[in-house]
Design a protein around this motif. Structure first.
Motif, PDB file in Angstrom:
ATOM      1  N   HIS A 193      20.449 -26.093  -9.598  1.00  0.00           N
ATOM      2  CA  HIS A 193      20.809 -24.749 -10.129  1.00  0.00           C
ATOM      3  C   HIS A 193      21.090 -23.952  -8.821  1.00  0.00           C
ATOM      4  CE1 HIS A 193      20.311 -25.924 -13.877  1.00  0.00           C
ATOM      5  NE2 HIS A 193      19.034 -26.176 -14.072  1.00  0.00           N
TER       6      HIS A 193
ATOM      7  N   ILE B 272      22.203 -20.321 -14.452  1.00  0.00           N
ATOM      8  CA  ILE B 272      22.515 -21.652 -14.206  1.00  0.00           C
ATOM      9  C   ILE B 272      23.631 -21.936 -15.002  1.00  0.00           C
ATOM     10  CG2 ILE B 272      19.881 -21.891 -14.427  1.00  0.00           C
ATOM     11  CD1 ILE B 272      20.094 -22.795 -17.346  1.00  0.00           C
TER      12      ILE B 272
ATOM     13  N   SER C 161      16.155 -23.103 -18.259  1.00  0.00           N
ATOM     14  CA  SER C 161      16.421 -24.119 -17.468  1.00  0.00           C
ATOM     15  C   SER C 161      15.152 -25.048 -17.445  1.00  0.00           C
ATOM     16  CB  SER C 161      16.390 -23.439 -15.942  1.00  0.00           C
ATOM     17  OG  SER C 161      15.113 -23.035 -15.584  1.00  0.00           O
TER      18      SER C 161
ATOM     19  N   ALA D 111      17.437 -29.062 -21.447  1.00  0.00           N
ATOM     20  CA  ALA D 111      18.044 -28.920 -20.139  1.00  0.00           C
ATOM     21  C   ALA D 111      18.880 -30.191 -19.447  1.00  0.00           C
ATOM     22  CB  ALA D 111      17.518 -27.981 -19.367  1.00  0.00           C
TER      23      ALA D 111
ATOM     24  N   ARG E 129      22.482 -31.243 -18.560  1.00  0.00           N
ATOM     25  CA  ARG E 129      23.106 -30.911 -17.173  1.00  0.00           C
ATOM     26  C   ARG E 129      24.361 -30.979 -16.562  1.00  0.00           C
ATOM     27  NH1 ARG E 129      18.963 -34.521 -13.291  1.00  0.00           N
ATOM     28  NH2 ARG E 129      20.021 -36.582 -13.473  1.00  0.00           N
TER      29      ARG E 129
END
Length: 447
Positions: free
Chosen positions: A115, A132, A301, A306, A310
């Protein structure tokens, strides 16, 4: 197998692939003959060989296939939405070809966060505390709802915003998948801040505002400003999630399009989390972006989901480069989506007239759609080419698609049109070649 075209293709693909396709093609031809359609089947060896080669290329060739978008729809979902800038494409290529500091901190030699490659850029361009990116905006919505209300918490949504977007994706469905419970308020055409406040109870986990980015409601309608609904959320210490969908970073009115709410406006209005897409009005790669208060973005996040959604290293690199275009103030110059919106009618007229020299055609006024579930109903004026040759529109469309690379146009009122606004400048010559090829074929048939 001795036909020159088959010999040539045998250097590109394993012989077993070619033999398999040859058997399939011959089986299909035999079936046609058996169905009394022999008269319509060309049995010359060259035609059969070409059919085999085409079948091999279609089945085993590179895919997705590059096409030229001459449809007059800028963010054409079926054609991949926003084309990347040169910098973004080069960044993705660099990330793909070698190693990188994707999750490595060069300074400390410890583990880093992927991120970090976009968070500060997102803060800079949106004004949010943190940001993010995940793999698309549907994932961003699912992740945010799972984080804040996945324990069965109530999420309040206006009845007019429980929307469905492309592919059958529905807000109520994703909310159910997240574990949240939908509480709809207001009516289809009128919802007030007081409606949200009246629905708040001990199990309320969040308020969700969804921008209607792919349709519009007009007439006897009312929608309180976002600031009023944020005030309700803050009075009750409830987070407000604002799903902008297409999510733009610039004022679209400068391109002649009705103003679309920007990410900066959402943040300035006080939204706790704002969600938007990367490959629509932003003009970058497919991504779902979450910006907002640092504490909430951090919680999102760290949610177990997540990792499942991703963003990959190539997309991350392309998104970084796209955001840098905004930071440097050159987005309109560098991002193809914004360049298409900004191009002048005079330039479009010149291009269309140049194309008209290749084939019997007319240059006329038209409208270019924004597309991609963005700026609903909004179009830009354009100058487009209508092929007026005595050829069926479907035949012209098929011939243009048969070009290499395929040129995808548009049929309206039984006429075939191509719109230069959605054709990248470096691809205009390809359209010229395709038109010349069609004109040549038509002349050969006439002779």
């Amino acid at each position: 197998m001795s036909d020159p075209s088959l010999v040539e293709v045998s250097g590109l693909y394993p012989r077993t692939f070619i033999v398999d396709e040859a058997r399939r093609t011959l089986t299909a031809i035999r079936a046609s003959i058996g169905n009394d359609r022999a008269a319509s089947v060309d049995l010359t060896s060259g035609v059969i060989a070409k059919s085999i080669v085409d079948s091999v290329a279609s089945r085993w060739g590179l895919s997705p296939t590059r096409v030229i978008n001459a449809t007059g729809v800028i963010l054409h979902t079926n054609l991949g939405r926003a084309p990347l800038s040169e910098d973004a494409a080069n960044a993705a290529r660099r990330a793909a070809l070698g190693y990188s500091d994707l999750e490595y901190d060069i300074e400390t030699a410890g583990r880093g966060s992927r991120h970090a490659h976009v968070s500060s850029l997102l803060s800079t361009v949106t004004g949010a505390q943190a940001g993010i990116a995940v793999n698309n905006n549907a994932a961003a919505a699912l992740l945010a709802l799972s984080t804040l209300a996945g324990h069965g918490g109530d999420v309040i949504v206006s009845r007019s915003e429980a929307v469905e977007i492309g592919g059958g994706f529905r807000v109520p469905d994703v909310m159910a998948q997240s574990g949240a419970k939908l509480v709809d308020v207001g009516t289809t055409n009128r919802t007030y801040a007081r409606d949200y406040e009246s629905a708040i109870g001990p199990n309320t986990a969040a308020i969700l505002k969804v921008h209607r980015s792919n349709f519009a409601i007009s007439g006897f309608v009312h929608e309180d400003p976002l600031t009023d609904i944020v005030a309700v959320a803050k009075r009750h210490n409830i987070p407000l999630i604002h799903d902008l969908g297409s999510g733009c970073l610039v004022d679209m009115s400068v391109y002649g399009v009705k103003h679309e709410p920007t990410v900066q406006e959402s943040i300035n209005a006080g939204a706790h989390l704002t969600l938007f897409s990367g490959d629509k009005l932003l003009g970058g790669p497919q991504a779902g972006i979450v910006v907002g208060e640092a504490e909430l973005v951090g919680r999102v996040s760290r949610h177990p989901l997540a990792r499942a959604v991703r963003i990959d290293k190539m997309t991350l690199a392309a998104l970084n480069a796209t955001l840098r275009s905004y930071v440097r103030g050159v987005a309109t110059d560098e991002l193809p989506t914004l360049r298409m919106m900004a191009v002048t009618l005079d330039e479009l007229d010149d291009v269309a007239k140049q194309w008209s020299l290749e084939i019997e055609s007319e240059v006329s006024d038209g409208r270019t759609a924004i597309g991609g579930g963005s700026a609903p109903g909004q179009t830009l004026p354009t100058r487009r080419l209508m092929i007026s040759a005595e050829i069926l529109a479907e035949t012209i469309a098929e011939q243009m698609r048969s070009h290499s690379p395929p040129v995808i146009g548009r049929i309206e009122d039984e006429r075939f049109y191509i719109d230069p606004r959605t054709v990248l400048p470096e691809e205009r010559g390809i359209v010229t070649e395709a038109l010349a090829s069609i004109a040549k074929s038509a002349k050969l048939r006439e002779s």
